[in-house]
Design a protein around this motif. Structure first.
Motif, short mmCIF file in Angstrom:
data_model
loop_
_atom_site.label_atom_id
_atom_site.label_comp_id
_atom_site.label_asym_id
_atom_site.label_seq_id
_atom_site.Cartn_x
_atom_site.Cartn_y
_atom_site.Cartn_z
N LYS A 87 -29.94 65.27 -66.45
CA LYS A 87 -29.53 64.95 -65.03
C LYS A 87 -29.99 65.67 -64.07
O LYS A 87 -30.39 65.33 -62.87
CB LYS A 87 -27.83 64.56 -64.85
N GLU A 88 -29.73 67.04 -64.52
CA GLU A 88 -30.43 68.15 -63.47
C GLU A 88 -31.71 68.01 -63.27
O GLU A 88 -32.29 68.21 -62.27
CB GLU A 88 -29.96 69.50 -63.96
N LYS A 89 -32.60 68.01 -64.37
CA LYS A 89 -33.89 67.59 -64.31
C LYS A 89 -34.53 66.50 -63.35
O LYS A 89 -35.26 66.52 -62.62
CB LYS A 89 -34.33 67.75 -65.50
N GLU A 90 -33.78 65.42 -63.59
CA GLU A 90 -33.82 64.21 -62.87
C GLU A 90 -33.74 64.41 -61.31
O GLU A 90 -34.47 64.21 -60.56
CB GLU A 90 -33.08 63.08 -63.38
N LYS A 91 -32.81 65.31 -60.89
CA LYS A 91 -32.26 65.64 -59.57
C LYS A 91 -33.46 66.53 -59.05
O LYS A 91 -33.99 66.38 -57.78
CB LYS A 91 -31.06 66.17 -59.48
N LEU A 92 -34.04 67.53 -59.86
CA LEU A 92 -35.04 68.41 -59.29
C LEU A 92 -36.46 67.57 -59.13
O LEU A 92 -36.97 67.89 -58.22
CB LEU A 92 -35.27 69.43 -60.37
N LYS A 93 -36.78 66.70 -59.90
CA LYS A 93 -37.55 65.73 -60.04
C LYS A 93 -37.95 64.97 -58.58
O LYS A 93 -38.57 64.79 -57.97
CB LYS A 93 -37.68 64.75 -61.17
N GLN A 94 -36.53 64.34 -58.29
CA GLN A 94 -36.48 63.65 -57.11
C GLN A 94 -36.67 64.53 -55.98
O GLN A 94 -37.16 64.05 -55.01
CB GLN A 94 -34.95 62.99 -56.98
N LYS A 95 -36.02 65.82 -55.92
CA LYS A 95 -36.04 66.54 -54.74
C LYS A 95 -37.66 67.04 -54.72
O LYS A 95 -38.02 66.96 -53.40
CB LYS A 95 -35.15 67.71 -55.01
#
Length: 151
Positions: free
Chosen positions: A11-19
């Motif tokens: 989930k954290e990786k996905e958030k970073l990708k979106q940011k």
């Protein structure tokens, strides 16, 4: 109830990708708004005034200096040969290494340092000797030739 298939790290990786994606879009938008493309020709022109300064306003035609095309010289003027009287120069040996066979002579008139090789000596020389010599252009600059000791 079953546990979610996605882990916390995922989930954290996905958030970073979106940011990162949002930041990239924002930078793209900023570049687009600050771009010089699409400006008209008048906004892109720059003028040089009489003092060589760049300005956005054109120079007044009344203030422009008149330049005659006959006075414009393209290229470099040819150098004239040195007079025959100045061919033989006089100088002082500032450095001479007998084991290596080279040294330097300081010209009395121009104060320039001129390379001399042992093969160009007529008499043996040492440091602080007064000599007369002629010069020739070598691969790396002026070379002293026909070096004679002045008594």
């Amino acid at each position: 109830m079953s546990k979610s298939q996605e882990g916390f790290n995922k989930k954290e990786k996905e958030k970073l990708k979106q940011k990162k994606k949002q930041d990239k879009e924002q930078k793209k938008l900023e570049r687009k708004t600050n771009s010089d493309k699409g400006k008209n020709l008048e906004q892109m022109l720059a003028y040089v005034d009489a003092n060589g300064n760049i300005s956005s306003t054109p120079v007044d035609p009344k203030e422009k200096p008149l330049i005659q095309t006959e006075n414009i010289q393209i290229g470099v003027a040819r150098q004239t040969a040195a007079p025959a009287a100045d061919v033989i120069r006089k100088g002082t040996v500032t450095f001479f290494n007998t084991s290596k066979g080279y040294g330097f002579i300081k010209d009395h008139q121009t104060q320039e340092s001129i390379f001399v090789h042992v093969n160009e000596l007529i008499n043996p020389v040492k440091e602080n000797d007064k000599v007369s010599f002629e010069t020739e252009m070598g691969k790396k600059g002026l070379n002293a030739v026909r070096v004679k000791l002045i008594v």
